[in-house]
Design a protein around this motif. Structure first.
Motif, PDB file in Angstrom:
ATOM      1  N   LEU A 170       0.824  -1.201   0.000  1.00  0.00           N
ATOM      2  CA  LEU A 170       0.000   0.000   0.000  1.00  0.00           C
ATOM      3  C   LEU A 170       0.863   1.257   0.000  1.00  0.00           C
ATOM      4  O   LEU A 170       0.539   2.250  -0.661  1.00  0.00           O
ATOM      5  CB  LEU A 170      -0.934  -0.009   1.209  1.00  0.00           C
ATOM      6  CG  LEU A 170      -2.073  -1.028   1.156  1.00  0.00           C
ATOM      7  CD1 LEU A 170      -2.817  -1.062   2.484  1.00  0.00           C
ATOM      8  CD2 LEU A 170      -3.041  -0.701   0.019  1.00  0.00           C
ATOM      9  N   ASP A 171       1.959   1.226   0.737  1.00  0.00           N
ATOM     10  CA  ASP A 171       2.863   2.374   0.759  1.00  0.00           C
ATOM     11  C   ASP A 171       3.469   2.610  -0.622  1.00  0.00           C
ATOM     12  O   ASP A 171       3.613   3.757  -1.064  1.00  0.00           O
ATOM     13  CB  ASP A 171       3.960   2.151   1.799  1.00  0.00           C
ATOM     14  CG  ASP A 171       4.820   3.389   2.006  1.00  0.00           C
ATOM     15  OD1 ASP A 171       4.252   4.468   2.270  1.00  0.00           O
ATOM     16  OD2 ASP A 171       6.060   3.282   1.912  1.00  0.00           O
TER      17      ASP A 171
ATOM     18  N   ARG B  81      -8.541  12.469  -6.391  1.00  0.00           N
ATOM     19  CA  ARG B  81      -9.378  11.535  -5.633  1.00  0.00           C
ATOM     20  C   ARG B  81     -10.793  11.486  -6.221  1.00  0.00           C
ATOM     21  O   ARG B  81     -11.354  10.405  -6.436  1.00  0.00           O
ATOM     22  CB  ARG B  81      -9.421  11.971  -4.168  1.00  0.00           C
ATOM     23  CG  ARG B  81     -10.203  11.049  -3.235  1.00  0.00           C
ATOM     24  CD  ARG B  81     -10.204  11.618  -1.826  1.00  0.00           C
ATOM     25  NE  ARG B  81     -11.035  10.847  -0.931  1.00  0.00           N
ATOM     26  CZ  ARG B  81     -10.584  10.117   0.084  1.00  0.00           C
ATOM     27  NH1 ARG B  81      -9.290  10.043   0.312  1.00  0.00           N
ATOM     28  NH2 ARG B  81     -11.417   9.459   0.857  1.00  0.00           N
TER      29      ARG B  81
ATOM     30  N   ARG C 272       0.797   4.366  -2.605  1.00  0.00           N
ATOM     31  CA  ARG C 272       0.590   5.765  -2.185  1.00  0.00           C
ATOM     32  C   ARG C 272       1.684   6.674  -2.735  1.00  0.00           C
ATOM     33  O   ARG C 272       1.428   7.849  -3.032  1.00  0.00           O
ATOM     34  CB  ARG C 272       0.519   5.838  -0.664  1.00  0.00           C
ATOM     35  CG  ARG C 272      -0.783   5.333  -0.070  1.00  0.00           C
ATOM     36  CD  ARG C 272      -0.889   5.683   1.403  1.00  0.00           C
ATOM     37  NE  ARG C 272       0.047   4.905   2.202  1.00  0.00           N
ATOM     38  CZ  ARG C 272      -0.268   3.796   2.866  1.00  0.00           C
ATOM     39  NH1 ARG C 272      -1.502   3.313   2.812  1.00  0.00           N
ATOM     40  NH2 ARG C 272       0.627   3.146   3.585  1.00  0.00           N
ATOM     41  N   LYS C 273       2.877   6.162  -2.882  1.00  0.00           N
ATOM     42  CA  LYS C 273       3.977   6.947  -3.438  1.00  0.00           C
ATOM     43  C   LYS C 273       3.840   7.122  -4.946  1.00  0.00           C
ATOM     44  O   LYS C 273       4.271   8.135  -5.499  1.00  0.00           O
ATOM     45  CB  LYS C 273       5.317   6.283  -3.118  1.00  0.00           C
ATOM     46  CG  LYS C 273       5.698   6.324  -1.647  1.00  0.00           C
ATOM     47  CD  LYS C 273       6.976   5.542  -1.397  1.00  0.00           C
ATOM     48  CE  LYS C 273       7.393   5.612   0.066  1.00  0.00           C
ATOM     49  NZ  LYS C 273       8.596   4.794   0.348  1.00  0.00           N
TER      50      LYS C 273
ATOM     51  N   THR D 189      -7.541   4.001   1.762  1.00  0.00           N
ATOM     52  CA  THR D 189      -6.127   3.858   2.102  1.00  0.00           C
ATOM     53  C   THR D 189      -5.214   4.295   0.967  1.00  0.00           C
ATOM     54  O   THR D 189      -4.247   5.032   1.187  1.00  0.00           O
ATOM     55  CB  THR D 189      -5.834   2.398   2.480  1.00  0.00           C
ATOM     56  OG1 THR D 189      -6.673   2.010   3.568  1.00  0.00           O
ATOM     57  CG2 THR D 189      -4.373   2.240   2.891  1.00  0.00           C
ATOM     58  N   VAL D 190      -5.509   3.855  -0.254  1.00  0.00           N
ATOM     59  CA  VAL D 190      -4.590   4.159  -1.353  1.00  0.00           C
ATOM     60  C   VAL D 190      -4.737   5.593  -1.853  1.00  0.00           C
ATOM     61  O   VAL D 190      -3.849   6.093  -2.546  1.00  0.00           O
ATOM     62  CB  VAL D 190      -4.777   3.184  -2.537  1.00  0.00           C
ATOM     63  CG1 VAL D 190      -4.529   1.760  -2.106  1.00  0.00           C
ATOM     64  CG2 VAL D 190      -6.151   3.336  -3.183  1.00  0.00           C
ATOM     65  N   SER D 191      -5.828   6.258  -1.507  1.00  0.00           N
ATOM     66  CA  SER D 191      -6.050   7.609  -2.041  1.00  0.00           C
ATOM     67  C   SER D 191      -5.601   8.718  -1.102  1.00  0.00           C
ATOM     68  O   SER D 191      -5.812   9.897  -1.387  1.00  0.00           O
ATOM     69  CB  SER D 191      -7.532   7.799  -2.386  1.00  0.00           C
ATOM     70  OG  SER D 191      -8.345   7.699  -1.236  1.00  0.00           O
ATOM     71  N   THR D 192      -4.939   8.370   0.009  1.00  0.00           N
ATOM     72  CA  THR D 192      -4.555   9.398   0.981  1.00  0.00           C
ATOM     73  C   THR D 192      -3.542  10.390   0.438  1.00  0.00           C
ATOM     74  O   THR D 192      -3.459  11.513   0.933  1.00  0.00           O
ATOM     75  CB  THR D 192      -3.990   8.747   2.255  1.00  0.00           C
ATOM     76  OG1 THR D 192      -2.900   7.880   1.898  1.00  0.00           O
ATOM     77  CG2 THR D 192      -5.051   7.957   2.993  1.00  0.00           C
ATOM     78  N   THR D 193      -2.751  10.004  -0.548  1.00  0.00           N
ATOM     79  CA  THR D 193      -1.747  10.919  -1.098  1.00  0.00           C
ATOM     80  C   THR D 193      -2.226  11.637  -2.354  1.00  0.00           C
ATOM     81  O   THR D 193      -1.489  12.445  -2.920  1.00  0.00           O
ATOM     82  CB  THR D 193      -0.450  10.154  -1.424  1.00  0.00           C
ATOM     83  OG1 THR D 193      -0.761   9.042  -2.276  1.00  0.00           O
ATOM     84  CG2 THR D 193       0.225   9.648  -0.156  1.00  0.00           C
TER      85      THR D 193
ATOM     86  N   ARG E 214      -4.060   5.018 -13.077  1.00  0.00           N
ATOM     87  CA  ARG E 214      -4.431   4.996 -11.657  1.00  0.00           C
ATOM     88  C   ARG E 214      -5.696   4.161 -11.454  1.00  0.00           C
ATOM     89  O   ARG E 214      -5.772   3.327 -10.546  1.00  0.00           O
ATOM     90  CB  ARG E 214      -4.636   6.426 -11.175  1.00  0.00           C
ATOM     91  CG  ARG E 214      -4.829   6.574  -9.674  1.00  0.00           C
ATOM     92  CD  ARG E 214      -5.099   8.023  -9.303  1.00  0.00           C
ATOM     93  NE  ARG E 214      -4.050   8.906  -9.781  1.00  0.00           N
ATOM     94  CZ  ARG E 214      -4.257   9.968 -10.548  1.00  0.00           C
ATOM     95  NH1 ARG E 214      -5.481  10.303 -10.918  1.00  0.00           N
ATOM     96  NH2 ARG E 214      -3.246  10.720 -10.931  1.00  0.00           N
TER      97      ARG E 214
END
Length: 228
Positions: free
Chosen positions: A164-165, A210, A168-169, A200-204, A179
């Motif tokens: 997931l990290d 979004r 997000r990057k 979770t994946v859209s936080t960045t 995407r």
């Protein structure tokens, strides 16, 4: 159907974050309390991440490249030597910054900024070799199933949180269609956790990115927020 590209998306994410780091380091008010340590830590974290990324590529991609296209692999090995020197110079500047006397901080900040941009220049050249030499060689000498197996092996090596990290990057730097395809695959793989996955994946992502993602997926944003 587009070819499997082992470099494209992750490299787009790296470029975006490297450029952002350079801009924000150059514009930072280094005289503020803790600012020198913060900027130094960001640079050190970036070189650590890029070294780890190189290790991942060497483990999961370049072994196949050495077997099928050794000349392309040799070109990457030469790039790594140059990159190691640039990483080391940046690390040295970054470690020294927090202990710099306040009157010397502006010059030290600019020296770190220059070292960062020198590293970025070297890294961009490295990415270019991977994208224009290594990947075409793999397309020519390795089959689609072999390339797909590389993706599968790398993903299997990552914990769920690491995966997931990674996303997000990467996701903020990708075009909407790419995407959407990536996130749709995640949602379809575990429909029961779809809302949580989206959140979770859209936080960045930016607000506009979004909203566009939810529109492309055909779900209302409020539905996705239920996964919080």
């Amino acid at each position: 159907m587009s070819k499997i590209d082992l470099y494209r998306n992750v490299h787009m994410g790296q470029r975006a974050r490297l450029f952002t780091l350079a801009i924000e380091l150059g514009a930072a008010d280094i005289t503020q309390s803790g600012a020198a340590a913060e900027q130094a830590d960001r640079c050190l974290a970036m070189t650590q991440e890029l070294r780890q990324h190189a290790d991942h590529e060497d483990t999961f991609i370049h072994q196949l490249l050495r077997e099928r296209a050794p000349e392309a692999a040799d070109a990457l090995d030469a790039e790594h030597i140059r990159l190691d020197a640039a990483f080391g110079a940046l690390d040295e500047r970054a470690r020294a910054l927090p202990d710099t006397p306040i009157e010397a901080l502006p010059d030290a900040q600019h020296a770190l900024y220059l070292a960062l941009n020198e590293m970025i220049s070297a890294y961009l050249a490295h990415l270019h070799v991977e994208e224009t030499v290594a990947m075409p060689a793999l397309w020519q000498y390795a089959g689609e199933e072999e390339l797909r197996a590389v993706f599968t092996a790398f993903r299997s090596s990552r914990t769920p949180e690491q995966g997931l990290d990674d996303l997000r990057k990467m996701l903020p730097a990708l075009p909407p269609a790419s995407r959407e395809a990536i996130v749709r695959g995640l949602v379809n793989a575990d429909p029961d956790q779809a809302g949580h996955t989206l959140t979770t994946v859209s936080t960045t992502l930016s607000p506009g990115q979004r909203i566009r993602l939810y529109e492309d997926l055909g779900v209302p944003e409020v539905w996705a927020l239920q996964g919080d």
